[in-house]
Design an enzyme around this catalytic site. Structure first.
Site, mmCIF file in Angstrom:
data_model
loop_
_atom_site.group_PDB
_atom_site.id
_atom_site.type_symbol
_atom_site.label_atom_id
_atom_site.label_comp_id
_atom_site.label_asym_id
_atom_site.label_seq_id
_atom_site.Cartn_x
_atom_site.Cartn_y
_atom_site.Cartn_z
ATOM 1 N N GLY A 154 66.144 19.566 68.249
ATOM 2 C CA GLY A 154 66.378 18.732 67.351
ATOM 3 C C GLY A 154 67.679 18.749 66.659
ATOM 4 O O GLY A 154 67.973 17.904 65.787
ATOM 5 N N ASP B 172 60.600 24.301 58.162
ATOM 6 C CA ASP B 172 59.394 23.687 57.971
ATOM 7 C C ASP B 172 58.515 25.071 57.190
ATOM 8 O O ASP B 172 58.799 25.559 56.201
ATOM 9 C CB ASP B 172 58.726 23.016 58.777
ATOM 10 C CG ASP B 172 57.699 22.064 58.547
ATOM 11 O OD1 ASP B 172 57.320 21.612 57.354
ATOM 12 O OD2 ASP B 172 56.593 21.909 59.376
HETATM 13 P P1 IMP Z 1 58.514 25.517 61.527
HETATM 14 O O1 IMP Z 1 58.225 26.716 62.614
HETATM 15 O O2 IMP Z 1 57.353 25.069 61.167
HETATM 16 O O3 IMP Z 1 59.566 25.956 60.539
HETATM 17 O O4 IMP Z 1 59.034 24.316 62.466
HETATM 18 C C1 IMP Z 1 60.131 24.133 62.733
HETATM 19 C C2 IMP Z 1 60.092 23.033 63.669
HETATM 20 O O5 IMP Z 1 59.275 22.197 63.640
HETATM 21 C C3 IMP Z 1 61.805 22.350 63.411
HETATM 22 O O6 IMP Z 1 62.754 22.711 64.508
HETATM 23 C C4 IMP Z 1 61.312 21.041 64.125
HETATM 24 O O7 IMP Z 1 61.307 20.917 65.732
HETATM 25 C C5 IMP Z 1 59.775 21.106 64.009
HETATM 26 N N1 IMP Z 1 59.602 20.059 62.589
HETATM 27 C C6 IMP Z 1 58.971 20.361 61.386
HETATM 28 N N2 IMP Z 1 59.017 19.563 60.452
HETATM 29 C C7 IMP Z 1 59.343 18.439 61.203
HETATM 30 C C8 IMP Z 1 59.450 16.907 60.874
HETATM 31 O O8 IMP Z 1 59.130 16.524 59.663
HETATM 32 N N3 IMP Z 1 60.180 16.023 61.957
HETATM 33 C C9 IMP Z 1 60.399 16.479 62.998
HETATM 34 N N4 IMP Z 1 60.173 17.828 63.621
HETATM 35 C C10 IMP Z 1 59.726 18.651 62.745
HETATM 36 MG MG MG Z 2 63.641 21.823 66.018
#
Ligand code: IMP
Ligand code: MG
Length: 180
Positions: free
Chosen positions: A44, A103
């Site tokens: 990403g 996120d």
């Molecule tokens: P976390 O572990 O929930 O903080 O997720 C982080 C990862 O989830 C990010 O590096 C993204 O790859 C993916 N992610 C979270 N939210 C989004 C979004 O709105 N769009 C695309 N990818 C997301």
């Molecule tokens: Mg990511």
């Protein structure tokens, strides 16, 4: 073509460019006289990383790592696995982890813990986007591009089901695209 799946544009190409320049200047000020190592969390952050590193006028090395976070659809879980590790040793280096979006914080809290165990001189997190409403694990962010509401966004590197990464702007996907 891709645009028909987008409900709303959150940040235009121009807005992204301006904000990335501002973050780069902040980093440049904070690390004056030092050498930094930028670590991009694939996939990403690849576009953000490419733009950010070119706007920083400091001695800088780059490395990449990839993690998979088990979870389905648009949410991640607490279980994270390194699928591609760094090529370089980070011991004694000034590290900045470059992420696309923070996120739940599951992925980054795990990742930062692992990297801290390798004894860098310092470690900071730079994320382009932050969705604080969704946070489950606390994560300390030093550089953040934009705070966004709880919506699933794509473009400028961010995907849904591996697509839309090549959109030059960041937008919200229509819920019907992911059956929401
Ligand atoms: P976390 O572990 O929930 O903080 O997720 C982080 C990862 O989830 C990010 O590096 C993204 O790859 C993916 N992610 C979270 N939210 C989004 C979004 O709105 N769009 C695309 N990818 C997301
Ligand atoms: Mg990511």
């Amino acid at each position: 073509m891709l645009e028909q799946d987008i409900q709303e544009i959150l940040f235009t190409e121009e807005q992204l460019k301006t904000r990335v320049q501002e973050i780069a200047q902040e980093i440049q000020r904070d690390y004056e006289g030092k050498e930094i190592m930028l670590i991009s969390v694939l996939r990403g952050s690849f576009i953000f990383m490419a733009d950010l590193c070119r706007a920083i006028d400091l001695p800088c090395t780059l490395d990449f790592m990839s993690v998979s976070s088990y979870g389905s659809g648009t949410t991640s879980s607490g279980q994270v696995q390194i699928t591609k590790d760094l090529s370089e040793d980070i011991t004694g280096r000034h590290i900045i982890v470059v992420e696309d979006i923070l996120d739940s914080g599951n992925t980054l809290s795990y990742l930062l813990k692992i990297l801290e165990h390798r004894h860098p001189a310092s470690i900071r997190l730079c994320t382009l986007l932050d969705k604080p409403d969704r946070r489950v694990k606390p994560v300390k962010v030093h550089y953040s591009g934009f705070t966004i509401p709880d919506a699933f966004v794509v473009g400028y590197g961010l995907d849904y089901a591996e697509k839309y990464r090549n959109l030059p702007y960041i937008g919200i996907v229509k819920p019907e695209v992911y059956g929401g």
